[in-house]
Scaffold this active site. Structure first.
Site, PDB file in Angstrom:
ATOM      1  N   HIS A  73      15.132 -15.233  -0.097  1.00 18.63           N
ATOM      2  CA  HIS A  73      15.811 -14.597   0.726  1.00 18.63           C
ATOM      3  C   HIS A  73      14.853 -12.732   0.883  1.00 18.63           C
ATOM      4  O   HIS A  73      15.582 -12.118  -0.095  1.00 18.63           O
ATOM      5  CB  HIS A  73      17.318 -14.302   1.426  1.00 18.63           C
ATOM      6  CG  HIS A  73      17.049 -15.665   2.119  1.00 18.63           C
ATOM      7  ND1 HIS A  73      17.377 -16.049   3.015  1.00 18.63           N
ATOM      8  CD2 HIS A  73      16.710 -16.579   1.509  1.00 18.63           C
ATOM      9  CE1 HIS A  73      17.739 -17.070   3.707  1.00 18.63           C
ATOM     10  NE2 HIS A  73      17.594 -17.850   2.937  1.00 18.63           N
ATOM     11  N   TYR A 202      24.254 -10.706  10.613  1.00 14.65           N
ATOM     12  CA  TYR A 202      25.795 -10.151  10.282  1.00 14.65           C
ATOM     13  C   TYR A 202      26.253  -9.142  11.522  1.00 14.65           C
ATOM     14  O   TYR A 202      25.084  -8.925  12.249  1.00 14.65           O
ATOM     15  CB  TYR A 202      25.412  -8.816   9.335  1.00 14.65           C
ATOM     16  CG  TYR A 202      25.549  -9.620   8.054  1.00 14.65           C
ATOM     17  CD1 TYR A 202      23.874  -9.762   7.588  1.00 14.65           C
ATOM     18  CD2 TYR A 202      26.468  -9.321   7.781  1.00 14.65           C
ATOM     19  CE1 TYR A 202      23.838 -10.091   5.948  1.00 14.65           C
ATOM     20  CE2 TYR A 202      27.077 -10.118   5.721  1.00 14.65           C
ATOM     21  CZ  TYR A 202      25.660 -10.016   5.462  1.00 14.65           C
ATOM     22  OH  TYR A 202      25.945 -10.798   4.064  1.00 14.65           O
ATOM     23  N   PRO A 293      35.112 -10.011   1.582  1.00  9.01           N
ATOM     24  CA  PRO A 293      32.871 -10.357   1.489  1.00  9.01           C
ATOM     25  C   PRO A 293      32.185 -10.148   2.273  1.00  9.01           C
ATOM     26  O   PRO A 293      31.152 -11.024   1.132  1.00  9.01           O
ATOM     27  CB  PRO A 293      33.528 -11.827   2.144  1.00  9.01           C
ATOM     28  CG  PRO A 293      34.855 -12.311   3.429  1.00  9.01           C
ATOM     29  CD  PRO A 293      35.695 -10.899   2.310  1.00  9.01           C
ATOM     30  N   LYS A 297      29.883  -9.908  -2.919  1.00 10.21           N
ATOM     31  CA  LYS A 297      29.774  -8.994  -4.169  1.00 10.21           C
ATOM     32  C   LYS A 297      30.884  -9.772  -5.005  1.00 10.21           C
ATOM     33  O   LYS A 297      30.544  -9.923  -6.501  1.00 10.21           O
ATOM     34  CB  LYS A 297      30.045  -7.461  -4.019  1.00 10.21           C
ATOM     35  CG  LYS A 297      28.521  -6.473  -3.414  1.00 10.21           C
ATOM     36  CD  LYS A 297      27.532  -6.906  -4.503  1.00 10.21           C
ATOM     37  CE  LYS A 297      26.570  -6.019  -3.470  1.00 10.21           C
ATOM     38  NZ  LYS A 297      25.398  -6.374  -4.038  1.00 10.21           N
ATOM     39  N   TYR A 385      22.684  -3.940  -1.834  1.00 13.80           N
ATOM     40  CA  TYR A 385      22.353  -5.127  -1.141  1.00 13.80           C
ATOM     41  C   TYR A 385      21.904  -6.514  -2.007  1.00 13.80           C
ATOM     42  O   TYR A 385      22.791  -7.537  -2.609  1.00 13.80           O
ATOM     43  CB  TYR A 385      21.858  -5.519   0.548  1.00 13.80           C
ATOM     44  CG  TYR A 385      22.696  -7.193   0.647  1.00 13.80           C
ATOM     45  CD1 TYR A 385      23.524  -6.971   2.041  1.00 13.80           C
ATOM     46  CD2 TYR A 385      21.503  -8.225   0.670  1.00 13.80           C
ATOM     47  CE1 TYR A 385      23.742  -8.397   2.394  1.00 13.80           C
ATOM     48  CE2 TYR A 385      21.940  -9.286   1.063  1.00 13.80           C
ATOM     49  CZ  TYR A 385      22.832  -9.157   1.977  1.00 13.80           C
ATOM     50  OH  TYR A 385      23.672 -11.017   2.490  1.00 13.80           O
TER      51      TYR A 385
HETATM   52  P1  FAD Z   1      38.034 -17.799  -9.483  1.00 15.28           P
HETATM   53  O1  FAD Z   1      36.403 -18.265  -8.891  1.00 15.28           O
HETATM   54  O2  FAD Z   1      39.011 -18.307  -8.917  1.00 15.28           O
HETATM   55  O3  FAD Z   1      37.987 -18.814 -11.094  1.00 15.28           O
HETATM   56  C1  FAD Z   1      38.968 -18.332 -11.044  1.00 15.28           C
HETATM   57  C2  FAD Z   1      39.450 -19.982 -12.431  1.00 15.28           C
HETATM   58  O4  FAD Z   1      41.268 -19.495 -12.717  1.00 15.28           O
HETATM   59  C3  FAD Z   1      39.928 -21.107 -10.428  1.00 15.28           C
HETATM   60  O5  FAD Z   1      39.192 -22.147 -10.805  1.00 15.28           O
HETATM   61  C4  FAD Z   1      41.879 -21.173 -11.394  1.00 15.28           C
HETATM   62  O6  FAD Z   1      41.939 -22.949 -10.668  1.00 15.28           O
HETATM   63  C5  FAD Z   1      41.753 -21.019 -12.478  1.00 15.28           C
HETATM   64  N1  FAD Z   1      42.781 -20.575 -12.789  1.00 15.28           N
HETATM   65  C6  FAD Z   1      43.954 -19.672 -12.106  1.00 15.28           C
HETATM   66  N2  FAD Z   1      45.094 -19.402 -13.191  1.00 15.28           N
HETATM   67  C7  FAD Z   1      45.199 -20.453 -13.699  1.00 15.28           C
HETATM   68  C8  FAD Z   1      45.772 -20.567 -14.632  1.00 15.28           C
HETATM   69  N3  FAD Z   1      47.499 -19.919 -14.784  1.00 15.28           N
HETATM   70  N4  FAD Z   1      45.571 -21.234 -15.723  1.00 15.28           N
HETATM   71  C9  FAD Z   1      44.129 -21.473 -15.812  1.00 15.28           C
HETATM   72  N5  FAD Z   1      43.603 -21.960 -15.137  1.00 15.28           N
HETATM   73  C10 FAD Z   1      43.939 -21.184 -13.602  1.00 15.28           C
HETATM   74  N6  FAD Z   1      30.943 -13.623  -3.693  1.00 15.28           N
HETATM   75  C11 FAD Z   1      29.674 -13.081  -3.099  1.00 15.28           C
HETATM   76  O7  FAD Z   1      29.209 -12.751  -3.881  1.00 15.28           O
HETATM   77  N7  FAD Z   1      28.792 -14.045  -1.986  1.00 15.28           N
HETATM   78  C12 FAD Z   1      29.008 -14.732  -1.475  1.00 15.28           C
HETATM   79  O8  FAD Z   1      28.789 -15.108  -0.421  1.00 15.28           O
HETATM   80  C13 FAD Z   1      30.642 -15.143  -1.498  1.00 15.28           C
HETATM   81  N8  FAD Z   1      31.541 -15.496  -0.057  1.00 15.28           N
HETATM   82  C14 FAD Z   1      33.116 -15.940  -0.374  1.00 15.28           C
HETATM   83  C15 FAD Z   1      33.121 -16.654   0.549  1.00 15.28           C
HETATM   84  C16 FAD Z   1      34.106 -17.051   0.766  1.00 15.28           C
HETATM   85  C17 FAD Z   1      34.957 -17.961   1.221  1.00 15.28           C
HETATM   86  C18 FAD Z   1      35.355 -17.142  -0.649  1.00 15.28           C
HETATM   87  C19 FAD Z   1      36.920 -17.235  -0.830  1.00 15.28           C
HETATM   88  C20 FAD Z   1      34.749 -15.766  -1.238  1.00 15.28           C
HETATM   89  C21 FAD Z   1      33.752 -15.527  -1.368  1.00 15.28           C
HETATM   90  N9  FAD Z   1      33.006 -15.345  -2.382  1.00 15.28           N
HETATM   91  C22 FAD Z   1      31.565 -14.256  -2.321  1.00 15.28           C
HETATM   92  C23 FAD Z   1      33.959 -14.473  -3.617  1.00 15.28           C
HETATM   93  C24 FAD Z   1      33.234 -15.612  -4.257  1.00 15.28           C
HETATM   94  O9  FAD Z   1      33.891 -16.802  -4.743  1.00 15.28           O
HETATM   95  C25 FAD Z   1      34.313 -14.811  -6.082  1.00 15.28           C
HETATM   96  O10 FAD Z   1      34.152 -14.100  -5.866  1.00 15.28           O
HETATM   97  C26 FAD Z   1      33.872 -15.995  -7.049  1.00 15.28           C
HETATM   98  O11 FAD Z   1      34.512 -17.030  -6.969  1.00 15.28           O
HETATM   99  C27 FAD Z   1      34.948 -15.155  -8.137  1.00 15.28           C
HETATM  100  O12 FAD Z   1      35.143 -16.546  -9.531  1.00 15.28           O
HETATM  101  P2  FAD Z   1      35.764 -15.733 -10.457  1.00 15.28           P
HETATM  102  O13 FAD Z   1      35.384 -17.258 -11.729  1.00 15.28           O
HETATM  103  O14 FAD Z   1      35.658 -14.854 -11.610  1.00 15.28           O
HETATM  104  O15 FAD Z   1      37.381 -16.800 -10.355  1.00 15.28           O
HETATM  105  C1  DHB Z   2      27.283 -15.630   2.905  1.00 15.77           C
HETATM  106  C2  DHB Z   2      28.769 -14.855   2.843  1.00 15.77           C
HETATM  107  C3  DHB Z   2      29.112 -13.445   2.238  1.00 15.77           C
HETATM  108  O1  DHB Z   2      29.591 -12.576   2.604  1.00 15.77           O
HETATM  109  C4  DHB Z   2      27.889 -12.717   2.456  1.00 15.77           C
HETATM  110  O2  DHB Z   2      27.934 -11.270   2.692  1.00 15.77           O
HETATM  111  C5  DHB Z   2      26.701 -13.410   2.362  1.00 15.77           C
HETATM  112  C6  DHB Z   2      26.955 -14.839   2.507  1.00 15.77           C
HETATM  113  C7  DHB Z   2      26.995 -17.042   2.263  1.00 15.77           C
HETATM  114  O3  DHB Z   2      28.635 -17.549   1.799  1.00 15.77           O
HETATM  115  O4  DHB Z   2      26.346 -17.136   2.483  1.00 15.77           O
END
Ligand code: FAD
Ligand code: DHB
Length: 391
Positions: A73, A202, A293, A297, A385
Site C-alpha cells: 500500500h 481511518y 492499535p 505499531k 506510519y
Molecule cells: P504475543 O504475540 O503476545 O506473543 C507472546 C506469546 O507468548 C504468546 O504466544 C503467548 O501464548 C506466549 N506466552 C505467554 N505467557 C507465556 C508463558 N508463561 N510461557 C510460555 N509462553 C507464554 N500490531 C501491528 O503492528 N499492526 C497491527 O495492525 C496490529 N493490530 C492489532 C490488532 C489487534 C486486535 C491486537 C490484539 C493487536 C494488534 N497489534 C498490531 C499488536 C500485535 O498483535 C502485537 O504487538 C504482537 O502480537 C506482539 O508480538 P509478541 O510476540 O511480542 O507477543
Molecule cells: C490494522 C490494524 C491497525 O491497528 C491499523 O492501524 C491498521 C491496520 C489491521 O488489522 O489491518
C-alpha cells in the site's frame, strides 16, 4: 537438564523471529510456548507491516510468501466531517510503503521455517520459570507432557507478551513502568467480502472511530470503537454493520457487507518498561511495551526489537563483545517511545472520548484538517506510519 545458547519464552512473532537466529548466525535456541500450535497460528491480530520490517523478514529467509501474497500500500485515507482525504505515504517518504499481510500468516511462516530447520519449539509448555537471571547461567524450568524439565541457557529472550512470566520474574524495584489506559476499545471483525476501498480508511465520527482495512482481496477487516469492556453478545452482526455503515458513510461510496467470520474486542493501553533487560534476560515485543492499535505499531516494534537483539547476540558470539547487548535496551527504547507517541497521537486525534467536550472535538477537527492540508504535517504522519529508520 538440557543446554542451549538462547532460551526463548513465547512463540508469538517476537519469539519466533528470535528463533530464526540459527539460520543466519548459527546460534542455537529452544522455544517454549504455553499454547497449542493451532491456537498460536490462528490468533487474529495485526495486519500491517512496515516496509523496513518486511525487508527484515525477507533478509531472515522467512519472507517468500509475504513477498508473493502481501499487498503493498502506498497511501491511507483519513475521513472526517463527511470527507475522505488521502495521505500519499510513498510520495511523502521517498517511496516507502507498508504491506498488508496478516500476523497469522507471519506466524505460520515462522513456525514452518523453524520446524523445517529442526530447532526445538515446544508447544503447551507449562509453568515456565526464568531463574538465575543475574548469573551467567540463567535457567528455564518448565513442565511438558507431564514431566518437569530444566533448560540451562547463555541468555533468555523474554518474548511472552504483555501477560507473560518473564517481566514478572524481574525483582521488584528494577523496572520503571509507564502506562496509560484509554476509555475505549476496538471491536474487530473479519468479513468474507472484498474490501470496499483499495486503501485503509481511518474514520473520525461523532459516533466514534471506525477503521476499514483488509487481509486479502477477498477478506475485509473492520474495527469500530466501543467500550473497553464491551459485551460481544450485545453486538449481533447486523448492529456491527449498521455502526460501520454510519461511521464510514461517504457520498457516492458504498460499504459492501458480507458474512462475519470472526469477531473480538481489544482493550487499548500504552505501556513501557525500562530497561528492557535484567542480567541475562532480554525482554522483546509486547513483554516490554504495548501501544494502542491505531497506527499499527505493535507487531512492527516487536520485530524491530528482535532484530536489534539478534544482531547483538551474533556480535557477542562472534567476537565476545557485549557492546551491542549493553545498548540493546536504550537502542530499542528510542524507537519504542517514538511509536508510543505516534500511537497515542493517532488514537487521540481519531477517537471520541466519553468525557470529551466541544473544545476537545474542535481541537481534533483542527488537527485532522491540518494533517490533511499541510504537506509538512502529512509528512510527519507518513514517516511515522511507514516506520522511521533512525529516531
Ligand atoms: P504475543 O504475540 O503476545 O506473543 C507472546 C506469546 O507468548 C504468546 O504466544 C503467548 O501464548 C506466549 N506466552 C505467554 N505467557 C507465556 C508463558 N508463561 N510461557 C510460555 N509462553 C507464554 N500490531 C501491528 O503492528 N499492526 C497491527 O495492525 C496490529 N493490530 C492489532 C490488532 C489487534 C486486535 C491486537 C490484539 C493487536 C494488534 N497489534 C498490531 C499488536 C500485535 O498483535 C502485537 O504487538 C504482537 O502480537 C506482539 O508480538 P509478541 O510476540 O511480542 O507477543
Ligand atoms: C490494522 C490494524 C491497525 O491497528 C491499523 O492501524 C491498521 C491496520 C489491521 O488489522 O489491518
Amino acid at each position: 537438564m538440557t543446554r542451549t545458547q538462547v532460551g526463548i519464552v513465547g512463540a508469538g512473532p517476537a519469539g519466533l523471529t528470535v528463533a530464526g537466529l540459527r539460520r543466519r548466525n548459527g546460534i542455537e535456541s529452544v522455544g517454549l510456548e504455553a499454547r497449542t500450535r493451532d491456537y498460536v497460528g490462528h490468533r487474529i491480530r495485526a495486519g500491517l507491516i512496515e516496509q523496513g520490517v518486511a525487508d527484515l523478514l525477507v533478509a531472515a529467509g522467512v519472507g517468500d510468501r509475504l513477498q508473493r501474497e502481501g499487498l503493498v500500500h502506498h497511501g491511507i485515507n483519513l475521513q472526517f466531517a463527511g470527507e475522505r482525504h488521502r495521505i500519499p505515504l510513498s510520495d511523502l517518504t521517498g517511496g516507502k510503503n507498508v504491506v498488508i499481510y496478516g500476523q497469522t500468516e507471519v506466524v505460520k511462516d515462522l513456525i514452518g521455517t523453524r520446524l523445517a530447520d529442526g530447532d526445538p519449539l515446544l508447544f503447551e509448555a507449562e509453568d515456565v520459570q526464568p531463574l538465575d537471571l543475574e548469573t551467567d547461567r540463567p535457567r528455564l524450568t518448565y513442565r511438558h507432557e507431564g514431566e518437569g524439565h530444566e533448560l540451562e541457557c547463555d541468555v533468555i529472550a523474554g518474548c511472552d507478551g504483555f501477560h507473560g512470566v518473564c517481566r514478572a520474574s524481574i525483582p521488584k524495584g528494577v523496572l520503571r513502568s509507564f502506562s496509560r489506559e484509554y476509555p475505549y476499545g476496538w471491536l474487530g471483525v473479519l468479513a468474507a467480502v472484498a474490501p470496499s476501498s483499495g486503501e485503509l480508511v481511518y474514520a473520525h465520527h461523532a459516533r466514534g472511530f471506525a477503521l476499514l482495512t483488509l487481509r486479502s482481496l477477498e477478506l475485509s477487516r473492520l474495527y469500530v470503537q466501543c467500550r473497553p469492556d464491551e459485551d460481544l453478545d450485545e453486538w449481533p452482526d447486523d448492529r456491527i454493520w449498521e455502526e460501520l455503515q454510519s461511521r464510514l458513510a461517504l457520498d457516492g461510496w458504498n460499504l459492501a457487507e458480507g458474512p462475519v467470520l470472526e469477531k473480538g474486542v481489544t482493550g487499548m493501553r500504552s505501556f513501557v518498561v525500562e530497561p528492557m533487560r535484567h542480567g541475562r534476560l532480554f525482554l522483546a515485543g509486547d513483554a516490554a511495551h504495548i501501544v494502542p492499535p491505531t497506527g499499527a505499531k505493535g507487531l512492527n516494534l516487536a520485530l524491530r526489537d528482535v532484530h536489534v537483539l539478534s544482531e547483538a547476540l551474533a556480535e557477542w558470539y562472534r567476537s565476545g563483545s557485549t557492546a551491542l547487548l549493553d545498548t540493546y535496551s536504550s537502542t530499542c527504547l528510542r524507537r519504542v517511545w517514538r511509536a508510543e507517541h505516534f500511537s497515542w497521537w493517532m488514537t487521540s486525534m481519531l477517537h471520541r472520548a466519553p468525557d470529551a467536550d466541544d473544545f476537545d472535538r474542535q481541537l481534533q477537527l483542527s488537527q485532522l484538517r491540518y494533517v490533511t492540508t499541510s504537506t509538512a504535517a502529512a509528512t510527519s504522519l507518513a514517516e511515522n506510519y511507514v516506520g522511521l529508520d533512525s529516531v
